[in-house]
Every structure is written in structure tokens, then in C-alpha cells.
Design an enzyme around this catalytic site. Structure first.
Site, PDB file in Angstrom:
ATOM      1  CB  THR A   1      14.227 -77.586 -50.745  1.00 18.20           C
ATOM      2  OG1 THR A   1      13.984 -78.762 -50.153  1.00 18.20           O
ATOM      3  CG2 THR A   1      15.405 -76.874 -50.502  1.00 18.20           C
TER       4      THR A   1
ATOM      5  CE1 TYR B   1      16.271 -78.821 -47.541  1.00 17.07           C
ATOM      6  CE2 TYR B   1      18.281 -79.202 -48.218  1.00 17.07           C
ATOM      7  CZ  TYR B   1      17.010 -79.208 -48.468  1.00 17.07           C
ATOM      8  OH  TYR B   1      16.458 -79.920 -49.817  1.00 17.07           O
TER       9      TYR B   1
ATOM     10  CB  THR C   1      12.103 -80.855 -55.595  1.00 21.01           C
ATOM     11  OG1 THR C   1      12.796 -81.267 -54.624  1.00 21.01           O
ATOM     12  CG2 THR C   1      12.112 -79.338 -55.986  1.00 21.01           C
ATOM     13  CG  ASP C   2      12.009 -85.143 -52.314  1.00 18.44           C
ATOM     14  OD1 ASP C   2      12.681 -84.933 -53.087  1.00 18.44           O
ATOM     15  OD2 ASP C   2      12.222 -85.432 -51.142  1.00 18.44           O
TER      16      ASP C   2
ATOM     17  CE  LYS D   1      14.662 -83.915 -56.286  1.00 20.11           C
ATOM     18  NZ  LYS D   1      14.449 -83.764 -55.081  1.00 20.11           N
TER      19      LYS D   1
ATOM     20  CD  GLU E   1       9.101-108.376 -73.401  1.00 23.33           C
ATOM     21  OE1 GLU E   1       8.966-109.592 -72.669  1.00 23.33           O
ATOM     22  OE2 GLU E   1       9.673-108.093 -74.475  1.00 23.33           O
TER      23      GLU E   1
HETATM   24  C1  SIN Z   1      13.053 -80.336 -52.036  1.00 23.60           C
HETATM   25  O1  SIN Z   1      12.063 -79.778 -51.847  1.00 23.60           O
HETATM   26  O2  SIN Z   1      13.842 -80.176 -52.711  1.00 23.60           O
HETATM   27  C2  SIN Z   1      13.094 -81.757 -51.155  1.00 23.60           C
HETATM   28  C3  SIN Z   1      11.982 -81.957 -50.021  1.00 23.60           C
HETATM   29  C4  SIN Z   1      10.588 -82.295 -50.491  1.00 23.60           C
HETATM   30  O3  SIN Z   1      10.250 -82.654 -51.292  1.00 23.60           O
HETATM   31  O4  SIN Z   1       9.919 -81.493 -49.529  1.00 23.60           O
END
Ligand code: SIN
Length: 364
Positions: free
Chosen positions: A47, A61, A127-128, A200, A321
Site C-alpha cells: 500500500t 485501491y 503491511t499484511d 498487525k 496442555e
Molecule cells: C498493505 O500494504 O497495507 C496491504 C496490502 C499489502 O500487504 O501489500
């Protein structure tokens, strides 16, 4: 081919320049260091390099469209904190990051950091899966020079895009002596996190990256990184992992715990050739009754079983466990399932011995 910076990046940069011109004479906080470090930005997509149809498009997007030179040109303030160069290593949304991408990226990072004229690396990333790439690099980078991962939750064309300030902070951090020897770092939302512990935690808000219970390492404020803590686990130059001659990693998959769990997915993954399984169990990594014989059979076939937890915080207690000694299982300690998968893949490049793998899970 040179990309034209999107309008939002340009206007954000112009605004920041004007603000800087007003603020700069006021104090030492904005003064450039006498000797600027050389920082290479390796761009992978996400992103932070995404574009939307309008300034209010913050969902729907397109990720990974803006090239690294445009990202750099859009933040001219970078020139005040480092000599910056950029390379486009890949251009993908990070949900498609795979083991081959990781090996390519890690080899490039190691090659660059071996050069005297590179002081630090910034990796722009979706971010994923950013936390996974960060931990993979934390285990395989062979240098104490700073490596900082950064992303954004809003595309570059959005109102209040977080990419430019995050990138600025990441370069500042990668150029700073304070970041040397701290392992691979994540710089997001004015905060500094350790690769091993950060996750995340929110699907869409800019404050999504958290180190919930163990705590982030510090802040970036007023053009300086401030560190308050450090991970006790070994990383980078202190690990045994060497990917320099690897072109693939062993297959390790995750099965997720839930009420009414059955071993269907586990059996399919073992049949598909998994060499290791991360069982992200409920609670303290608990095993549903139907899973015990299936996991036992998998272990008897040589598959390494790691008990993790779907909870997200806390230690999975060895022999808690489940009787791990009797079952010859490994526990994930505090690693979440996706990071346990990474450590098990790398562990399997060194050994198949479950006791040695358990030692690694308590070391890294
Ligand atoms: C992001 O970057 O926030 C989502 C899409 C990705 O991980 O490439």
C-alpha cells in the site's frame, strides 16, 4: 522507466518542505548530522506504493503501482538524513509474498550490507505480511547494520497518506547509530518495533502495528529515534541460519484450532509433503481429541509438530496442555503461528532433531 509521482505524494512533499522551511531555524532537532549515512531503500510493493481512484479512496485501491524512485522523490526531506538510493526488488501486494521472494530479498540485503558504502537498509513492504518478512530477515541477515521495514495503511494518493512520514522515519532510523545491533526493526506510526514480536492487529487503521504485551522498542520523535528496550532473543549475525546457498525452504504449513476441529486439513497437508506443521491451537496450544492421533501419526512419519496458540499473546507451556516429551512435539514459546512457521522452516534447514529445534525456539 521513471514513474511520475502521484499528486498526493507531491503535495505532501511540498507541504512538508514549506513546514520545514518555517521550523528549521528554530532548533537543533532538525539539524542534519555532520556525516550522512548511506541508506539503500529496497522496494517490494504494498500500500505504501499503492494508488486509489481519488483522495478519499482508502479501501479498494491498487497496491504496488508506484516505483521506488517516485517514493524517494516524493520525500525530499530524506536527503537531510541520509544519502539515499533505491532498488525495486519486486512489485507485489504482500499477501503474495512467498519463500522465493524472501530468499531473493534476504540475499540482496546481505550483499548490500557486506559493502562498506552501505550503512543501513530500508525495505518498503505491504503491511499484511510485513511482520513475517521482518522476522525472516531477523533470522537470516548476517550483519548488525540497521535493517528497517516500513509500510503504510493508506495508499499514496490518500488524504493524510501515512507512507511519506513512515518512509522518512524508517530512513532516519536506518541511518542512526542507535539502531545498530538491534536486529531487524519495523518503523510504523512513529513507533519502533522488534521483528520477532510485532504484529498487525487491525485490518485498516494506521496504528495497526503493535507489540501488545512485550512492548515496542521505542519512538521516533523530533527527527530522532528513542530506544527504551531491546529483545533478549538472538537475531541477525548471532543466528546459525545461512540462506546464501538455498534456493528453496522446507514445506511448513499451519493448521488453525477451533471448536469441532477435525484433522482433515492436517492430513491433506501431510499428504501434500509438509515437513513441518504449526498447530495454532486454542488457549495454551491445546489439541482437540481428534487431532491427537493424527498429529501423532504425522510425527511418526517424520513431520515436525510445533504447538503454537491462536490466542496471540503468552508462552505455550511445554508439557502443559500436551505431553510434548512423550509425543516428541515442539512448543512455539511466544511466537505466533506465522512466525513459528518461519523459524521451523529455517530450523529444518539445519536439523530434523526435535530437541535441537525446541532449543532454537527458546533461542530466537
Ligand atoms: C498493505 O500494504 O497495507 C496491504 C496490502 C499489502 O500487504 O501489500
Amino acid at each position: 522507466m521513471q514513474h511520475i509521482p502521484p499528486a498526493r505524494w507531491i503535495s505532501a512533499a511540498v507541504t512538508a518542505l514549506l513546514l520545514a522551511a518555517v521550523r528549521l531555524p528554530a532548533g537543533a532537532a532538525d539539524a542534519a548530522p555532520a556525516h550522512l549515512a548511506n541508506v539503500t531503500i529496497l522496494a517490494t510493493g504494498g500500500t505504501i506504493a499503492g494508488t486509489g481512484a481519488s483522495s478519499t479512496t482508502t479501501i479498494g485501491y491498487t497496491s504496488a503501482t508506484v516505483g521506488v524512485q517516485s517514493l524517494i522523490q516524493a520525500v525530499p526531506e530524506l536527503a537531510k538524513v541520509a544519502h539515499v538510493s533505491g532498488e525495486q526488488v519486486m512489485q507485489i501486494a504482500s499477501e503474495s509474498m512467498d519463500n522465493a521472494h524472501w530468499l531473493t530479498l534476504a540475499k540482496r540485503v546481505n550483499a548490500l550490507l557486506a559493502q562498506d558504502n552501505v550503512d543501513g537498509i530500508v525495505i518498503t513492504h505491504g503491511t499484511d505480511t510485513l511482520e513475517e518478512t521482518a522476522y525472516f530477515l531477523d533470522l537470516v541477515v548476517k550483519s548488525r547494520k540497521p535493517v528497517v521495514l516500513v509500510g503504510a495503511m493508506r495508499p499514496s494518493t490518500a488524504l493524510s497518506a501515512d507512507g511519506p512520514i513512515n518512509l522518512y522515519n524508517a530512513v532516519l532510523l536506518a541511518a542512526s547509530p542507535e539502531a545498530v545491533g538491534k536486529g531487524v526493526l519495523v518503523a510504523m506510526n512513529d513507533q519502533i518495533h522488534a521483528a520477532r514480536e510485532v504484529s498487525k492487529t487491525n485490518t485498516s487503521t494506521p496504528d495497526t502495528f503493535k507489540t501488545t504485551e512485550l512492548g515496542m522498542l521505542g519512538y521516533i520523535q523530533g527527527n530522532h529515534p528513542f530506544f527504551y528496550r531491546q529483545s533478549t532473543r538472538k537475531n541477525t549475525a548471532d543466528t546459525v541460519f545461512d540462506i546464501s546457498r538455498l534456493d528453496a525452504l522446507p514445506q511448513v504449513d499451519i493448521v488453525y484450532g477451533y471448536a469441532n476441529m477435525q484433522p482433515t486439513a492436517l492430513n491433506a497437508l501431510v499428504a501434500a509433503g509438509a515437513k513441518g506443521i504449526i498447530h495454532a491451537g486454542v488457549g495454551d496450544g491445546s489439541l482437540a481429541a481428534p487431532m491427537v492421533p493424527a498429529l501423532t501419526a504425522a510425527r511418526q512419519q517424520g513431520v515436525v509438530i510445533v504447538r503454537a496458540s491462536r490466542v496471540g499473546q503468552g508462552i505455550v507451556a511445554r508439557n502443559g496442555e500436551a505431553n510434548d516429551d512423550a509425543l516428541d512435539f515442539v512448543v512455539a514459546d511466544t511466537l505466533n503461528a506465522q512466525k513459528a512457521r518461519i523459524l521451523l522452516m529455517l530450523a529444518l534447514t539445519k536439523t530434523a532433531d526435535s530437541k535441537e529445534i525446541q532449543r532454537m525456539f527458546y533461542t530466537y
